[in-house]
Design a protein around this motif. Structure first.
Motif, PDB file in Angstrom:
ATOM      1  N   SER A   9       0.827  -1.210   0.000  1.00  0.00           N
ATOM      2  CA  SER A   9       0.000   0.000   0.000  1.00  0.00           C
ATOM      3  C   SER A   9       0.858   1.256   0.000  1.00  0.00           C
ATOM      4  CB  SER A   9      -0.896   0.042   1.236  1.00  0.00           C
ATOM      5  OG  SER A   9      -1.446   1.346   1.365  1.00  0.00           O
ATOM      6  N   THR A  17      -4.236  -1.462   5.387  1.00  0.00           N
ATOM      7  CA  THR A  17      -3.412  -2.667   5.204  1.00  0.00           C
ATOM      8  C   THR A  17      -2.251  -2.664   6.195  1.00  0.00           C
ATOM      9  OG1 THR A  17      -3.924  -2.374   2.866  1.00  0.00           O
ATOM     10  CG2 THR A  17      -2.322  -4.074   3.404  1.00  0.00           C
ATOM     11  N   ASN A  85      -6.804  -4.004  -2.189  1.00  0.00           N
ATOM     12  CA  ASN A  85      -7.377  -4.244  -3.509  1.00  0.00           C
ATOM     13  C   ASN A  85      -7.367  -2.929  -4.283  1.00  0.00           C
ATOM     14  OD1 ASN A  85      -9.184  -4.443  -5.675  1.00  0.00           O
ATOM     15  ND2 ASN A  85     -10.532  -5.866  -4.605  1.00  0.00           N
TER      16      ASN A  85
HETATM   17  C1  LIG Z   1      -6.793   3.244  -7.051  1.00  0.00           C
HETATM   18  C2  LIG Z   1      -7.654   2.504  -6.081  1.00  0.00           C
HETATM   19  C3  LIG Z   1      -8.377   1.404  -6.535  1.00  0.00           C
HETATM   20  C4  LIG Z   1      -9.200   0.695  -5.661  1.00  0.00           C
HETATM   21  N1  LIG Z   1      -9.898  -0.373  -6.142  1.00  0.00           N
HETATM   22  C5  LIG Z   1     -10.722  -1.063  -5.312  1.00  0.00           C
HETATM   23  C6  LIG Z   1     -11.471  -2.173  -5.817  1.00  0.00           C
HETATM   24  O1  LIG Z   1     -11.402  -2.537  -6.980  1.00  0.00           O
HETATM   25  N2  LIG Z   1     -12.278  -2.842  -4.947  1.00  0.00           N
HETATM   26  C7  LIG Z   1     -12.376  -2.470  -3.626  1.00  0.00           C
HETATM   27  O2  LIG Z   1     -13.113  -3.111  -2.876  1.00  0.00           O
HETATM   28  N3  LIG Z   1     -11.660  -1.419  -3.135  1.00  0.00           N
HETATM   29  C8  LIG Z   1     -10.845  -0.714  -3.927  1.00  0.00           C
HETATM   30  N4  LIG Z   1     -10.121   0.355  -3.446  1.00  0.00           N
HETATM   31  C9  LIG Z   1     -10.194   0.688  -2.007  1.00  0.00           C
HETATM   32  C10 LIG Z   1      -8.997   0.149  -1.222  1.00  0.00           C
HETATM   33  O3  LIG Z   1      -8.786  -1.214  -1.471  1.00  0.00           O
HETATM   34  C11 LIG Z   1      -9.202   0.325   0.284  1.00  0.00           C
HETATM   35  O4  LIG Z   1      -9.458   1.666   0.608  1.00  0.00           O
HETATM   36  C12 LIG Z   1      -7.999  -0.190   1.056  1.00  0.00           C
HETATM   37  O5  LIG Z   1      -8.363  -0.507   2.365  1.00  0.00           O
HETATM   38  C13 LIG Z   1      -6.848   0.817   1.087  1.00  0.00           C
HETATM   39  O6  LIG Z   1      -5.811   0.289   1.877  1.00  0.00           O
HETATM   40  P1  LIG Z   1      -4.629   1.202   2.423  1.00  0.00           P
HETATM   41  O7  LIG Z   1      -5.251   2.196   3.360  1.00  0.00           O
HETATM   42  O8  LIG Z   1      -3.726   0.259   3.122  1.00  0.00           O
HETATM   43  O9  LIG Z   1      -3.975   1.840   1.255  1.00  0.00           O
HETATM   44  C14 LIG Z   1      -9.302   1.089  -4.296  1.00  0.00           C
HETATM   45  C15 LIG Z   1      -8.560   2.199  -3.852  1.00  0.00           C
HETATM   46  C16 LIG Z   1      -7.761   2.912  -4.729  1.00  0.00           C
HETATM   47  C17 LIG Z   1      -6.998   4.114  -4.246  1.00  0.00           C
END
Ligand SMILES: Cc1cc2nc3c(=O)[nH]c(=O)nc-3n(C[C@H](O)[C@H](O)[C@H](O)COP(=O)(O)O)c2cc1C
Length: 223
Positions: A9, A17, A85
């Motif tokens: 992430s 994450t 994701n």
């Molecule tokens: C570019 C991008 C694409 C994402 N695509 C999806 C997705 O396809 N499906 C989903 O459930 N969440 C999606 N998300 C949400 C992230 O998976 C979710 O906010 C995640 O917990 C972020 O983790 P982090 O805070 O560790 O970065 C997406 C977020 C971003 C920024």
């Protein structure tokens, strides 16, 4: 007992994450392990160019943090791969690392290691990413102990987060115990050995192109 974890992430330790991963790593420390964590958001790992040099020479010609991360992973007893994701898949940062591991992947070089996964998503689309990481880990040679996954909104709610964090800590402890006791997971054997066999066959067929890998397998009595 050396654990190497990689967080794909860009939000690092403060992201969903990273917070879930921290609990897994807390569990591994409780069980007596030493942890090295790589935050891909702070490192440069360029995308694979598909030059095949790793298969021909055993070396990747791209100059960046990959050499450090791959050396640590290869030296670990157990590894943890964590990714949110992003569009139904791992992040681009994680995918670049996995692509760059194509050389060790061909050689099933993580044989003997144990692994766990950490996945978050905005909604319920956790399984495709967890399944992908698990498939990668088994195909590169690991036995997988399990995974923890959570929707991001659950980690902002104290009660729901507590439950997931406890699950994550238990996973960390299980990972260390499996690696320490050399636990075997017979249900994974067919998948792991089929992946290794496929690569050995392919390397034999491509022996004149992939000379490093062909010589490596011959030298290690695997052909
Ligand atoms: C570019 C991008 C694409 C994402 N695509 C999806 C997705 O396809 N499906 C989903 O459930 N969440 C999606 N998300 C949400 C992230 O998976 C979710 O906010 C995640 O917990 C972020 O983790 P982090 O805070 O560790 O970065 C997406 C977020 C971003 C920024």
């Amino acid at each position: 007992m050396q654990i190497v974890a990689v967080n794909g992430s860009p939000h690092g330790e403060k992201g969903s994450t990273g917070r879930l991963l921290a609990e897994v790593l807390g569990g591994t420390r409780e069980a007596g392990a030493t942890v090295q964590l790589f935050e891909l958001g702070r490192l440069e790992i360029k995308p694979c160019r598909g030059c095949d040099a790793c298969h021909r020479t055993g070396q990747c010609p791209l100059a960046d943090a990959f050499a450090q991360v791959s050396a640590a992973l290869l030296a670990a007893d157990a590894v943890v791969l964590a990714s949110p994701n992003y569009m139904f898949h791992v992040t681009a940062q994680m995918k670049s690392l996995l692509d760059r591991l194509c050389g060790p992947f061909h050689l099933h070089a993580f044989e003997g290691k144990y692994a766990a996964t950490v996945v978050t998503a905005g909604g319920p689309e956790l399984a495709p990413v967890a399944d992908y990481l698990t498939r990668f880990l088994r195909a590169i040679g690991c036995q997988t102990v399990g995974g923890v996954a959570a929707e991001a909104y659950r980690l902002t709610d104290a009660a729901a987060a507590g439950e997931r964090f406890a699950e994550a800590r238990a996973l960390g402890r299980r990972l260390v115990e499996a690696a320490r006791d050399k636990v075997s997971f017979p249900g994974q054997e067919a998948e792991r050995s089929a992946a290794a066999r496929r690569m050995r066959e392919l390397i034999s067929l491509r022996h004149s192109d992939w000379s490093y890998e062909y010589e490596y397998l011959r030298h290690h009595g695997q052909l």
